[in-house]
Design a protein around this motif. Sequence first.
Motif, PDB file in Angstrom:
ATOM      1  N   LEU A  73       0.829  -1.202   0.000  1.00  0.00           N
ATOM      2  CA  LEU A  73       0.000   0.000   0.000  1.00  0.00           C
ATOM      3  C   LEU A  73       0.866   1.256   0.000  1.00  0.00           C
TER       4      LEU A  73
ATOM      5  N   ALA B 231       4.801   0.395  -2.744  1.00  0.00           N
ATOM      6  CA  ALA B 231       4.504   0.167  -4.157  1.00  0.00           C
ATOM      7  C   ALA B 231       3.358   1.053  -4.622  1.00  0.00           C
ATOM      8  N   GLY B 232       2.333   1.239  -3.763  1.00  0.00           N
ATOM      9  CA  GLY B 232       1.119   1.915  -4.209  1.00  0.00           C
ATOM     10  C   GLY B 232       1.178   3.421  -4.115  1.00  0.00           C
TER      11      GLY B 232
ATOM     12  N   VAL C 288       4.649   5.141  -7.015  1.00  0.00           N
ATOM     13  CA  VAL C 288       3.801   5.800  -8.014  1.00  0.00           C
ATOM     14  C   VAL C 288       4.276   7.232  -8.217  1.00  0.00           C
TER      15      VAL C 288
ATOM     16  N   VAL D 223       7.502   7.201 -10.310  1.00  0.00           N
ATOM     17  CA  VAL D 223       7.188   6.992 -11.728  1.00  0.00           C
ATOM     18  C   VAL D 223       6.563   8.249 -12.315  1.00  0.00           C
ATOM     19  N   PHE D 224       5.697   8.855 -11.509  1.00  0.00           N
ATOM     20  CA  PHE D 224       4.997  10.056 -11.909  1.00  0.00           C
ATOM     21  C   PHE D 224       5.980  11.181 -12.253  1.00  0.00           C
TER      22      PHE D 224
ATOM     23  N   MET E  10       7.943  10.480 -15.362  1.00  0.00           N
ATOM     24  CA  MET E  10       7.128  10.738 -16.548  1.00  0.00           C
ATOM     25  C   MET E  10       6.997  12.229 -16.812  1.00  0.00           C
TER      26      MET E  10
ATOM     27  N   GLU F  24       6.634   2.504 -26.467  1.00  0.00           N
ATOM     28  CA  GLU F  24       7.524   1.601 -25.738  1.00  0.00           C
ATOM     29  C   GLU F  24       6.836   0.238 -25.709  1.00  0.00           C
TER      30      GLU F  24
ATOM     31  N   LEU G 283       6.125  -2.070 -22.312  1.00  0.00           N
ATOM     32  CA  LEU G 283       5.236  -1.449 -21.334  1.00  0.00           C
ATOM     33  C   LEU G 283       3.859  -1.212 -21.933  1.00  0.00           C
TER      34      LEU G 283
ATOM     35  N   SER H  50      -4.580  -0.031  -4.998  1.00  0.00           N
ATOM     36  CA  SER H  50      -3.621   1.076  -5.075  1.00  0.00           C
ATOM     37  C   SER H  50      -2.578   0.811  -6.162  1.00  0.00           C
ATOM     38  N   LEU H  51      -2.353  -0.462  -6.485  1.00  0.00           N
ATOM     39  CA  LEU H  51      -1.406  -0.760  -7.557  1.00  0.00           C
ATOM     40  C   LEU H  51      -2.015  -0.507  -8.934  1.00  0.00           C
TER      41      LEU H  51
ATOM     42  N   VAL I  52      -3.035   2.005 -10.258  1.00  0.00           N
ATOM     43  CA  VAL I  52      -2.572   3.246 -10.881  1.00  0.00           C
ATOM     44  C   VAL I  52      -1.518   2.950 -11.956  1.00  0.00           C
ATOM     45  N   TYR I  53      -0.664   1.945 -11.673  1.00  0.00           N
ATOM     46  CA  TYR I  53       0.429   1.661 -12.602  1.00  0.00           C
ATOM     47  C   TYR I  53      -0.063   1.376 -14.011  1.00  0.00           C
TER      48      TYR I  53
ATOM     49  N   VAL J  42      -1.010   4.738 -15.559  1.00  0.00           N
ATOM     50  CA  VAL J  42       0.137   5.633 -15.721  1.00  0.00           C
ATOM     51  C   VAL J  42       1.072   5.111 -16.820  1.00  0.00           C
ATOM     52  N   LEU J  43       1.322   3.797 -16.800  1.00  0.00           N
ATOM     53  CA  LEU J  43       2.217   3.234 -17.812  1.00  0.00           C
ATOM     54  C   LEU J  43       1.589   3.275 -19.199  1.00  0.00           C
TER      55      LEU J  43
ATOM     56  N   TRP K 282       2.169   6.748 -20.536  1.00  0.00           N
ATOM     57  CA  TRP K 282       3.571   7.060 -20.813  1.00  0.00           C
ATOM     58  C   TRP K 282       4.100   6.279 -22.011  1.00  0.00           C
TER      59      TRP K 282
ATOM     60  N   LEU L 297      -0.374  10.985 -22.322  1.00  0.00           N
ATOM     61  CA  LEU L 297       0.469  11.345 -21.186  1.00  0.00           C
ATOM     62  C   LEU L 297      -0.281  12.277 -20.244  1.00  0.00           C
TER      63      LEU L 297
ATOM     64  N   SER M  91      -2.827  10.336 -18.302  1.00  0.00           N
ATOM     65  CA  SER M  91      -2.318   9.467 -17.256  1.00  0.00           C
ATOM     66  C   SER M  91      -1.713  10.274 -16.115  1.00  0.00           C
ATOM     67  N   LEU M  92      -1.176  11.474 -16.415  1.00  0.00           N
ATOM     68  CA  LEU M  92      -0.709  12.331 -15.320  1.00  0.00           C
ATOM     69  C   LEU M  92      -1.867  12.722 -14.426  1.00  0.00           C
TER      70      LEU M  92
ATOM     71  N   GLY N  73      -2.941   9.675 -12.444  1.00  0.00           N
ATOM     72  CA  GLY N  73      -2.011   9.340 -11.376  1.00  0.00           C
ATOM     73  C   GLY N  73      -2.200  10.233 -10.163  1.00  0.00           C
ATOM     74  N   SER N  74      -2.196  11.561 -10.392  1.00  0.00           N
ATOM     75  CA  SER N  74      -2.301  12.456  -9.233  1.00  0.00           C
ATOM     76  C   SER N  74      -3.668  12.322  -8.575  1.00  0.00           C
TER      77      SER N  74
END
Lengths: 188, 338
Positions: free
Chosen positions: A58, A61-62, A66, A69-70, A73, B75, B78, B129-130, B132-133, B136-137, B140, B148, B151-152, B155-156
């Motif tokens: 949580l 990784a979560g 993030v 990575v954010f 990017m 990419e 990904l 919560s994971l 998001v990846y 986001v990926l 990107w 992009l 996904s920004l 993500g936020s």
Amino acid sequence: MQLALFILFGGLALAGAINLLVQKAPIHSALSLVLVMGSLAVLFLLLGAEFIAFIQILVYAGAIMVLFVFVIMLLNAQPSEPSRASRAARWLGPPVAGLLAILLAVRVAGRYHRVPANLGQPMFQIGDIGQALFHQYLLPFEVTSVLFLVGVAGAVMLAARPEEAPQPARQECPEPADSMTREKGAGA
Amino acid sequence: MTIGTFVVVAIVKALIALFILTTLIAYIQLAERKIVARMQSRVGPTRVGPFGLLQPLADAVKFILKEDITPTASEKGLYLLAPILSVTLALLAIAVIPVGPPLQIHGWTIPLQLTDLNIGLLYVLGVTSLGVYGIVLAGWSSNSKYSLLGSLRAGSQMVSYELSLGLALIGPILLAGTLSLHGIVEAQAGGHWFLWTQWLAFFIYLTAGFAETNRIPFDLPEAEGELGAGYHTEYSAMKFAMFFLAEYANMITVSAVATIVFLGGWSGPVFGPAPLRILLPIFWFALKVAAFLFLFIWVRGTLPRFRYDQLMAFGWKVLVPLALANVLVTSFAVAVLH
């Protein structure tokens, strides 16, 4: 069964860690770190520490990764040329890391060499963690949280841009932005 | 139970759950199109099958037959990983959701969920919560500015609202004294739903849930008017369908958790002969989840989209302080009452 899982995820964590160092592109390194975090969580789970395992997922990784990575990017970070310091680190790194590993191994083996790890047995309940944190370790816990608060306040101070043109969001609650500009103006 | 039977039972249960879930998701989409159409004085899909009931099937066929395009500048690894990650994590979260009390058949006890964890609620939060990846990926790796930007935003937004989502759930957890989804339902037995005492937490959870699933009024990551389609602009065919699947699976997860934590899960009047006694709890659970899903669709047909700065200000300056206050008050209440 548990041993097989342990070897699998221990290997994954190691592979992720090595990949993190080898990769050139920042985003691939960050994603390898996510893999390491995830594998570590599974190892915690195998040791019976359910709560720590899912908090690991949580929080690290979560949430934290993030944001990594954010930012990568957002800045569109490219593979960077190694600087002089990083070349020095390449030569100095392995011996220092090896020394640290030996030190840790000696300490841990000296202390716990008779205690076998029991895989798959629940070690403690969440209530026990709460008891320990809020009775035995109350002061260190609270001091650490104050430390985090100071860190957050510092980050906000560094990130705040006082001379920024007024935005719609700022206009609705002008107090913090205003006080910031006034302070800056007085300083200049 | 030996490891062999355990594995077989687990696989059979997972396949059944997967089948029910994908069918459900397909028909939620149909229901959404129908209901939103009614709200906008249209009739929605009617051509495929009676009342358009075979429309999901036609959509699925279309998704499979469409050309699968991978942008040249993307990419590749990904780009492929992102939709897989999205849909896998969305489906994983549902593994711990109990849809009814354990079945007792011929001395066998079959729990109506894939696995019962002591900390089921934390598991759901961790896995979602994971999620998001994936988003986001996707944005990107597509190497497109609209993706992009989408996904920004996603993500936020998801990281911000996850905080109030988790904090809102702490109140009911304090009252129930357990993180097990089963235990939380049992703590509400006899109509003592946490909704009555934790209504503030309920509204915070629901608002954050809408933001987490990127639904209107918080669907800025997919704002068509400004971003093309958002993080999945460059995706087509089955990969696009996987993002769709993930979004609706997340809606089901949010609805199911809301049902379990605030509406007493499968509790409700149970009467009649034995088969009815088994089916009624599942029916109550399904009814409550369906009510939430209808709410999702209803809100979509009703509210306009938030502006981005409003979204962030609302999340951090309204929801988080409210959720913290709720945690504080609930803790004091629990401490005083015990």
